[in-house]
Design a protein around this motif. Structure first.
Motif, PDB file in Angstrom:
ATOM      1  N   UNK A   3       0.801  -1.227   0.000  1.00 17.28           N
ATOM      2  CA  UNK A   3       0.000   0.000   0.000  1.00 17.28           C
ATOM      3  C   UNK A   3       0.839   1.285   0.000  1.00 17.28           C
ATOM      4  N   UNK A   4       1.921   1.363   0.810  1.00 15.16           N
ATOM      5  CA  UNK A   4       2.691   2.625   0.839  1.00 15.16           C
ATOM      6  C   UNK A   4       3.287   2.996  -0.520  1.00 15.16           C
ATOM      7  N   UNK A   5       3.363   2.059  -1.452  1.00 10.03           N
ATOM      8  CA  UNK A   5       3.912   2.341  -2.778  1.00 10.03           C
ATOM      9  C   UNK A   5       2.804   2.383  -3.829  1.00 10.03           C
ATOM     10  N   UNK A   6       1.545   2.532  -3.356  1.00  8.11           N
ATOM     11  CA  UNK A   6       0.421   2.692  -4.271  1.00  8.11           C
ATOM     12  C   UNK A   6       0.096   1.452  -5.085  1.00  8.11           C
ATOM     13  N   UNK A   7       0.497   0.286  -4.606  1.00  8.21           N
ATOM     14  CA  UNK A   7       0.231  -0.949  -5.341  1.00  8.21           C
ATOM     15  C   UNK A   7      -1.207  -1.412  -5.094  1.00  8.21           C
ATOM     16  N   UNK A   8      -1.826  -2.049  -6.096  1.00  5.92           N
ATOM     17  CA  UNK A   8      -3.239  -2.447  -5.952  1.00  5.92           C
ATOM     18  C   UNK A   8      -3.412  -3.622  -4.988  1.00  5.92           C
ATOM     19  N   UNK A   9      -4.600  -3.705  -4.390  1.00  5.96           N
ATOM     20  CA  UNK A   9      -4.912  -4.864  -3.549  1.00  5.96           C
ATOM     21  C   UNK A   9      -4.838  -6.114  -4.405  1.00  5.96           C
ATOM     22  N   UNK A  10      -4.296  -7.157  -3.861  1.00  4.35           N
ATOM     23  CA  UNK A  10      -4.076  -8.401  -4.604  1.00  4.35           C
ATOM     24  C   UNK A  10      -2.612  -8.556  -4.958  1.00  4.35           C
ATOM     25  N   UNK A  11      -1.896  -7.415  -5.058  1.00  6.41           N
ATOM     26  CA  UNK A  11      -0.473  -7.475  -5.426  1.00  6.41           C
ATOM     27  C   UNK A  11       0.361  -8.069  -4.296  1.00  6.41           C
ATOM     28  N   UNK A  12      -0.242  -8.211  -3.106  1.00  7.70           N
ATOM     29  CA  UNK A  12       0.490  -8.789  -1.973  1.00  7.70           C
ATOM     30  C   UNK A  12       0.481 -10.312  -2.008  1.00  7.70           C
ATOM     31  N   UNK A  13      -0.252 -10.892  -2.960  1.00  7.40           N
ATOM     32  CA  UNK A  13      -0.356 -12.363  -3.008  1.00  7.40           C
ATOM     33  C   UNK A  13       0.613 -12.939  -4.032  1.00  7.40           C
ATOM     34  N   UNK A  14       1.134 -14.121  -3.733  1.00  7.52           N
ATOM     35  CA  UNK A  14       2.067 -14.791  -4.642  1.00  7.52           C
ATOM     36  C   UNK A  14       1.442 -16.088  -5.143  1.00  7.52           C
ATOM     37  N   UNK A  15       1.798 -16.472  -6.371  1.00  7.21           N
ATOM     38  CA  UNK A  15       1.223 -17.676  -6.981  1.00  7.21           C
ATOM     39  C   UNK A  15       1.451 -18.925  -6.133  1.00  7.21           C
ATOM     40  N   UNK A  16       2.601 -18.985  -5.456  1.00  5.21           N
ATOM     41  CA  UNK A  16       2.902 -20.200  -4.691  1.00  5.21           C
ATOM     42  C   UNK A  16       2.486 -20.090  -3.223  1.00  5.21           C
ATOM     43  N   UNK A  17       1.718 -19.045  -2.862  1.00  6.55           N
ATOM     44  CA  UNK A  17       1.214 -18.978  -1.478  1.00  6.55           C
ATOM     45  C   UNK A  17       0.407 -20.223  -1.090  1.00  6.55           C
ATOM     46  N   UNK A  18      -0.496 -20.716  -1.972  1.00  7.71           N
ATOM     47  CA  UNK A  18      -1.311 -21.864  -1.563  1.00  7.71           C
ATOM     48  C   UNK A  18      -0.585 -23.209  -1.671  1.00  7.71           C
ATOM     49  N   UNK A  19       0.651 -23.219  -2.160  1.00  8.30           N
ATOM     50  CA  UNK A  19       1.362 -24.492  -2.349  1.00  8.30           C
ATOM     51  C   UNK A  19       1.536 -25.199  -1.001  1.00  8.30           C
ATOM     52  N   UNK A  20       1.419 -26.525  -0.995  1.00  8.23           N
ATOM     53  CA  UNK A  20       1.556 -27.252   0.278  1.00  8.23           C
ATOM     54  C   UNK A  20       2.944 -27.111   0.889  1.00  8.23           C
ATOM     55  N   UNK A  21       3.940 -26.737   0.080  1.00  6.69           N
ATOM     56  CA  UNK A  21       5.310 -26.581   0.587  1.00  6.69           C
ATOM     57  C   UNK A  21       5.570 -25.178   1.146  1.00  6.69           C
TER      58      UNK A  21
END
Ligand SMILES: CC(C)(COP(=O)(O)OP(=O)(O)OC[C@H]1O[C@@H](n2cnc3c(N)ncnc32)[C@H](O)[C@@H]1OP(=O)(O)O)[C@@H](O)C(=O)NCCC(=O)NCCS
Length: 149
Positions: free
Chosen positions: A28-46
């Motif tokens: 947020x402090x850099x004006x990035x949109x909501x959702x940009x905090x998520x990574x593709x491998x966040x849900x990975x079991x590892x």
């Protein structure tokens, strides 16, 4: 200040608090949109997520651990402590927990890309700078750091 409970977020409400803090501190402090905090491998079991919860139920600190393509190496990413909780040992507690988990899973080295302002924090926790890495949002220099576990 007393130690806060450390959990692995599991419920939708816990994940909402987890991602909210990631967003508020790291995007947020850099004006990035909501959702940009998520990574593709966040849900990975590892991928292991860790969160310290404040008395009001909000997240005081969050971080995650995931394997890298290098054998024996794990990476810490998205470390964020709420401004009101910074300087009270929250970051240390999170990092030491993730390192203990990494050791238990047989990793022998932990790496991370530290924002320039966070380099002294990681150095205090035993990490050494390997080399400068990327510049995020055109303004935040990062440094690759490593620690033998
Ligand atoms: C960097 C950050 C994760 C540190 O977490 P924290 O909870 O504030 O740090 P802690 O209170 O656990 O500090 C642990 C130790 O590091 C030291 N330390 C923390 N920040 C420091 C700094 N900027 N310079 C020097 N030492 C520092 C503390 O003095 C403490 O030392 P001690 O245990 O010997 O007393 C947190 O400030 C933060 O989220 N910053 C904004 C987002 C960010 O930069 N995230 C990292 C992205 S790579």
């Amino acid at each position: 200040m007393p130690l806060l409970p450390l959990t692995t977020p599991r419920t939708p409400a816990e994940f909402a608090a987890y991602y909210r803090l990631r967003y508020e501190v790291l995007r947020q402090p850099w004006g990035q949109p909501e959702g940009s905090e998520r990574a593709d491998d966040d849900p990975a079991p590892t991928t292991l997520h860790a969160m310290l919860t404040a008395p009001d139920g909000s997240a005081a600190g969050v971080a995650r651990l995931s394997p890298t393509p290098e054998s024996g190496q794990a990476q810490v990413r998205y470390m964020a402590v709420a401004p009101a909780w910074q300087g009270h040992g929250v970051g240390r507690q999170l990092l030491e927990y993730l390192e203990a988990q990494a050791r238990q899973h047989g990793y022998t080295e932990c790496v991370l890309h530290a924002r320039q302002a966070a380099v002294p924090f990681y150095a205090r926790l035993g990490y050494a700078v390997v080399a400068p890495s990327h510049t995020l949002f055109g303004t935040i220099p990062h440094f690759l750091m490593r620690k033998a576990l």
